[in-house]
Write an enzyme that holds these catalytic residues in place. Structure first.
Site, PDB file in Angstrom:
ATOM      1  N   GLN A 107       0.883  -1.174   0.000  1.00  0.00           N
ATOM      2  CA  GLN A 107       0.000   0.000   0.000  1.00  0.00           C
ATOM      3  C   GLN A 107       0.912   1.212   0.000  1.00  0.00           C
ATOM      4  OE1 GLN A 107      -3.283   0.817  -0.367  1.00  0.00           O
ATOM      5  NE2 GLN A 107      -2.514   2.912  -0.226  1.00  0.00           N
ATOM      6  N   CYS A 108       1.213   1.732  -1.181  1.00  0.00           N
ATOM      7  CA  CYS A 108       2.213   2.807  -1.278  1.00  0.00           C
ATOM      8  C   CYS A 108       1.649   4.202  -1.037  1.00  0.00           C
ATOM      9  CB  CYS A 108       2.910   2.758  -2.632  1.00  0.00           C
ATOM     10  SG  CYS A 108       4.032   1.350  -2.753  1.00  0.00           S
ATOM     11  N   TYR A 116      -8.108   0.142   3.588  1.00  0.00           N
ATOM     12  CA  TYR A 116      -8.978   1.077   2.857  1.00  0.00           C
ATOM     13  C   TYR A 116     -10.143   0.329   2.212  1.00  0.00           C
ATOM     14  CZ  TYR A 116      -5.183   4.267   3.682  1.00  0.00           C
ATOM     15  OH  TYR A 116      -4.236   5.032   4.298  1.00  0.00           O
ATOM     16  N   GLY A 117     -11.109   1.108   1.734  1.00  0.00           N
ATOM     17  CA  GLY A 117     -12.216   0.509   0.999  1.00  0.00           C
ATOM     18  C   GLY A 117     -11.717   0.018  -0.347  1.00  0.00           C
ATOM     19  N   GLY A 118     -10.956   0.893  -0.990  1.00  0.00           N
ATOM     20  CA  GLY A 118     -10.386   0.557  -2.277  1.00  0.00           C
ATOM     21  C   GLY A 118      -9.144   1.381  -2.516  1.00  0.00           C
ATOM     22  N   GLU A 143      -6.802   2.652  -5.937  1.00  0.00           N
ATOM     23  CA  GLU A 143      -6.890   2.751  -7.399  1.00  0.00           C
ATOM     24  C   GLU A 143      -5.597   2.386  -8.115  1.00  0.00           C
ATOM     25  OE1 GLU A 143      -6.927   5.134  -5.111  1.00  0.00           O
ATOM     26  OE2 GLU A 143      -5.993   6.999  -5.785  1.00  0.00           O
ATOM     27  N   HIS A 177     -15.936   4.647  -7.755  1.00  0.00           N
ATOM     28  CA  HIS A 177     -14.953   5.618  -7.269  1.00  0.00           C
ATOM     29  C   HIS A 177     -13.547   5.265  -7.784  1.00  0.00           C
ATOM     30  CE1 HIS A 177     -13.206   8.419  -4.237  1.00  0.00           C
ATOM     31  NE2 HIS A 177     -12.218   7.546  -4.245  1.00  0.00           N
ATOM     32  N   GLU A 178     -13.145   4.029  -7.581  1.00  0.00           N
ATOM     33  CA  GLU A 178     -11.783   3.639  -8.002  1.00  0.00           C
ATOM     34  C   GLU A 178     -11.636   3.710  -9.527  1.00  0.00           C
ATOM     35  OE1 GLU A 178      -9.981   3.824  -5.549  1.00  0.00           O
ATOM     36  OE2 GLU A 178     -11.444   3.383  -3.973  1.00  0.00           O
ATOM     37  N   HIS A 185     -10.839   7.211 -10.579  1.00  0.00           N
ATOM     38  CA  HIS A 185      -9.439   7.584 -10.360  1.00  0.00           C
ATOM     39  C   HIS A 185      -8.574   7.313 -11.604  1.00  0.00           C
ATOM     40  CE1 HIS A 185      -8.929   9.031  -6.305  1.00  0.00           C
ATOM     41  NE2 HIS A 185      -9.458   7.965  -5.729  1.00  0.00           N
ATOM     42  N   GLU A 243      -9.045  13.340  -4.715  1.00  0.00           N
ATOM     43  CA  GLU A 243     -10.223  12.705  -4.108  1.00  0.00           C
ATOM     44  C   GLU A 243     -11.516  13.492  -4.286  1.00  0.00           C
ATOM     45  OE1 GLU A 243     -10.179   9.704  -3.360  1.00  0.00           O
ATOM     46  OE2 GLU A 243      -8.030   9.302  -3.107  1.00  0.00           O
ATOM     47  N   ASP A 264      -0.378  10.564   6.230  1.00  0.00           N
ATOM     48  CA  ASP A 264      -1.252   9.574   6.874  1.00  0.00           C
ATOM     49  C   ASP A 264      -1.948  10.168   8.107  1.00  0.00           C
ATOM     50  OD1 ASP A 264      -1.109   7.327   5.234  1.00  0.00           O
ATOM     51  OD2 ASP A 264       0.652   6.498   6.243  1.00  0.00           O
ATOM     52  N   TYR A 282     -12.253  14.785   0.337  1.00  0.00           N
ATOM     53  CA  TYR A 282     -13.264  14.080  -0.444  1.00  0.00           C
ATOM     54  C   TYR A 282     -14.542  14.907  -0.539  1.00  0.00           C
ATOM     55  CZ  TYR A 282     -10.560   9.726   0.188  1.00  0.00           C
ATOM     56  OH  TYR A 282      -9.588   8.762   0.171  1.00  0.00           O
ATOM     57  N   ARG A 324     -10.575  -2.164   8.008  1.00  0.00           N
ATOM     58  CA  ARG A 324     -10.842  -0.968   7.214  1.00  0.00           C
ATOM     59  C   ARG A 324     -10.930   0.245   8.144  1.00  0.00           C
ATOM     60  NH1 ARG A 324     -15.887  -0.367   2.991  1.00  0.00           N
ATOM     61  NH2 ARG A 324     -15.388   1.731   2.258  1.00  0.00           N
ATOM     62  N   MET A 325     -10.026   1.201   7.943  1.00  0.00           N
ATOM     63  CA  MET A 325      -9.907   2.318   8.900  1.00  0.00           C
ATOM     64  C   MET A 325     -11.171   3.155   8.997  1.00  0.00           C
ATOM     65  SD  MET A 325      -6.090   3.724   9.051  1.00  0.00           S
ATOM     66  CE  MET A 325      -5.654   3.883   7.343  1.00  0.00           C
ATOM     67  N   LYS A 326     -11.902   3.242   7.889  1.00  0.00           N
ATOM     68  CA  LYS A 326     -13.139   4.005   7.895  1.00  0.00           C
ATOM     69  C   LYS A 326     -14.105   3.499   8.977  1.00  0.00           C
ATOM     70  CE  LYS A 326     -17.191   4.845   5.021  1.00  0.00           C
ATOM     71  NZ  LYS A 326     -17.902   4.406   3.820  1.00  0.00           N
TER      72      LYS A 326
HETATM   73  N1  BES Z   1      -6.934   6.522  -2.863  1.00  0.00           N
HETATM   74  C1  BES Z   1      -7.886   6.224  -1.848  1.00  0.00           C
HETATM   75  C2  BES Z   1      -7.320   5.415  -0.717  1.00  0.00           C
HETATM   76  C3  BES Z   1      -6.139   6.047  -0.007  1.00  0.00           C
HETATM   77  C4  BES Z   1      -6.095   7.405   0.236  1.00  0.00           C
HETATM   78  C5  BES Z   1      -5.099   5.271   0.421  1.00  0.00           C
HETATM   79  C6  BES Z   1      -4.995   7.966   0.884  1.00  0.00           C
HETATM   80  C7  BES Z   1      -4.007   5.826   1.061  1.00  0.00           C
HETATM   81  C8  BES Z   1      -3.961   7.180   1.289  1.00  0.00           C
HETATM   82  C9  BES Z   1      -9.110   5.496  -2.425  1.00  0.00           C
HETATM   83  O1  BES Z   1      -9.451   5.889  -3.715  1.00  0.00           O
HETATM   84  C10 BES Z   1     -10.304   5.862  -1.580  1.00  0.00           C
HETATM   85  O2  BES Z   1     -10.607   7.012  -1.517  1.00  0.00           O
HETATM   86  N2  BES Z   1     -10.955   4.885  -0.958  1.00  0.00           N
HETATM   87  C11 BES Z   1     -12.128   5.095  -0.129  1.00  0.00           C
HETATM   88  C12 BES Z   1     -13.388   4.681  -0.826  1.00  0.00           C
HETATM   89  C13 BES Z   1     -14.125   5.766  -1.532  1.00  0.00           C
HETATM   90  C14 BES Z   1     -15.451   5.243  -2.050  1.00  0.00           C
HETATM   91  C15 BES Z   1     -14.338   7.038  -0.771  1.00  0.00           C
HETATM   92  C16 BES Z   1     -12.006   4.248   1.114  1.00  0.00           C
HETATM   93  O3  BES Z   1     -10.956   3.591   1.285  1.00  0.00           O
HETATM   94  O4  BES Z   1     -12.906   4.220   1.916  1.00  0.00           O
HETATM   95 ZN    ZN Z   2     -10.257   7.851  -3.799  1.00  0.00          ZN
END
Ligand code: BES
Ligand code: ZN
Length: 474
Positions: free
Chosen positions: A4-5, A130-132, A134, A158-159, A162, A181, A244, A252, A426-428
């Site tokens: 996960q870069c 993360y959720g996803g 890209e 979403h992805e 991107h 975002e 981070d 977003y 998933r951090m969210k």
């Molecule tokens: N690029 C992000 C994930 C990310 C952001 C990883 C910053 C590391 C650092 C990805 O596109 C994203 O935004 N994922 C969201 C889902 C989206 C539907 C809002 C997520 O992980 O919840």
């Molecule tokens: Zn995103």
């Protein structure tokens, strides 16, 4: 094994200029034992003598470098898409993401040709933070998207978006992360709505998802960060700050709301979609910052009177909520708000309240309830049963249900809560739950114990971030 870069971790894999201001193409030749499949954010060539070759002919920023290795299965989703996962998830994954090609085509109608040739999905183990993500040619996704009803496909859209905003047109550094975002959320909602045939319904749905986003933005500003926090600015100052640590929904949701505000000002989608295509075409394969975006927009709409009224300073550098909230169509939230009002006035939850609601409407309802004063334990229990929340397989619903349980201090549900945060990373979901548990003093020590026991199973970024949230670092 998976990487996960984003935002600045490519440097721990290869020596590189680890900034999105510069881009490179790459080729790789990766060796792995026979039973393993190697995947990267690139086009996959042959595997010979246990070596797989890759090439990414389009220049990318370092944070899009990605690799995953596992004992993987694959299923074809469409002419340019496969889904990959371990065997246990492959059938569910193939079903959940079966409409990928449809989303790609809808995205192309708005943004122009998909340039990356292949669009595959990789379903990661549940610790994926993360959720996803890209990664070009190969989006990484959390298995929590496998709801069994395709209702979480907005993450895939979403992805996919991107592929244009972020991967072709890239933020110069993470102070301008909203260019990645905010634009992507904005496009995601447009494309999501374009999949609905009836234009009136489509507009309603787009505004409904924008209202969901506004709800999240409000929670971030007032509950998570505080309205005076400099990280609530659209363009942030990351001098001495790890990106981070700055991550939040602000770029977003404030970002996409800003674009919607501009879209309305200049005359709506008919005019703004052309601008978007022109912007993408102009900056593709480049990196830019907010001033370049602003200059391009103002030049494109030279004669537009509406744009002259934008308070740029407030929008870009003001803290807290956006200065102006667009006039969204609220017809899809009306019935929900009525139910919320009844329940907070003491009415008994009944299955009939939610029978006609879509999963996202139910999510909106639960999110509203989280923001209300805590429900009594009796109401909470009825809500769980009548609304079928306890057995939901939809992680977005389960997450909000468990937060409601914590809000009402229901000790009997603590087992479910710990189970949920231990079973996926998933951090969210995990961060707000730990934040809520931390605020509930009777269980704070239990929460910290639970975290420490599970820390070894987490991705570094989740453990690192949670440690801060739980005040375990100085
Ligand atoms: N690029 C992000 C994930 C990310 C952001 C990883 C910053 C590391 C650092 C990805 O596109 C994203 O935004 N994922 C969201 C889902 C989206 C539907 C809002 C997520 O992980 O919840
Ligand atoms: Zn995103």
């Amino acid at each position: 094994m998976f990487s996960q870069c984003q935002p600045i971790h490519a440097r721990s894999i290869v020596p590189c200029q680890d900034t999105p201001a510069v881009k490179f193409t790459y080729e790789a030749d990766v060796m792995a034992p026979e039973e393993f499949t190697v995947l990267m954010s690139a086009l996959r060539g042959d595997t010979r003598n246990n070596r797989t070759s890759f090439h990414q002919p389009i220049p990318i920023p370092s944070y899009l470098l990605a690799i995953a290795v596992g004992v993987l299965e694959q299923r074809t989703l469409g002419p340019r898409s496969k889904v990959w996962s371990e065997k246990e998830e492959i059938e569910r994954s193939a079903w959940e993401f079966a409409e990928t090609e449809k989303y790609l085509q809808a995205a192309e109608r708005l943004c122009g040709r998909y340039e990356w040739t292949q669009y595959d999905l990789l379903v990661l183990p549940p610790s994926f933070p993360y959720g996803g993500m890209e990664n070009p040619c190969l989006t990484f996704v959390t298995p929590t998207l496998l709801a069994g009803d395709r209702s979480l496909a907005d993450v895939i859209v979403h992805e996919i978006m991107h592929s244009w905003t972020g991967n072709l047109v890239t933020n110069r550094n993470f102070e301008h992360f909203w260019l990645n975002e905010g634009f992507t959320v904005f496009l995601e909602r447009k494309v999501g709505a374009s999949l609905i045939a009836d234009p009136v319904e489509a507009k309603r749905s787009r505004d409904f998802h924008s209202l969901l986003g506004l709800q999240e933005l409000t929670e971030t500003v007032y509950e998570e960060l505080g309205a005076e926090n400099p990280l609530t600015k659209l363009v942030v100052d990351l001098n001495g700050v790890h990106p981070d640590d700055a991550f939040s929904t602000m770029p977003y949701e404030k970002g996409s709301l800003f674009l919607r505000y501009i879209e309305d000002l200049v005359g709506g989608p008919e005019v703004f979609d052309d601008f978007l295509r022109s912007y993408l075409n102009n900056f593709k394969k480049k990196s830019l910052d907010t001033d370049q975006f602003k200059a391009y927009l103002l030049n494109y709409f030279k004669d537009n009177e509406g744009l002259k009224t934008v308070d740029w300073n407030q929008w870009l550098y003001g803290c807290g909520m956006p200065p102006i909230i667009p006039d969204y169509d609220k017809s899809m939230t009306k019935t929900i708000m009525a139910v919320v009002e009844n329940i907070s006035r003491g009415a008994t939850p009944n299955a009939s309240d939610v029978r006609a609601l879509s999963p996202h409407q139910l999510i909106h309802l639960l999110q509203e309830l989280i923001e209300q004063p805590a429900l009594s334990l009796d109401t909470l229990r009825l809500l769980g049963e009548e609304y079928g929340l306890k057995n939901s397989r939809n992680a977005e619903i389960e997450y909000r249900w468990l937060r409601l349980c914590i809000r009402s201090k229901d000790q009997d549900r603590l087992g479910d809560v710990f189970n949920f945060v231990n079973r996926q990373g998933r951090m969210k979901y995990v961060r707000p739950i730990y934040r809520d548990l931390y605020a509930w003093e009777d269980v704070r020590d239990q929460a910290i114990d639970n975290f420490l026991k599970n820390e070894q199973n987490m991705m570094h970024v989740s453990a690192y971030t949670l440690k801060k949230d739980l005040h375990l670092t100085n």
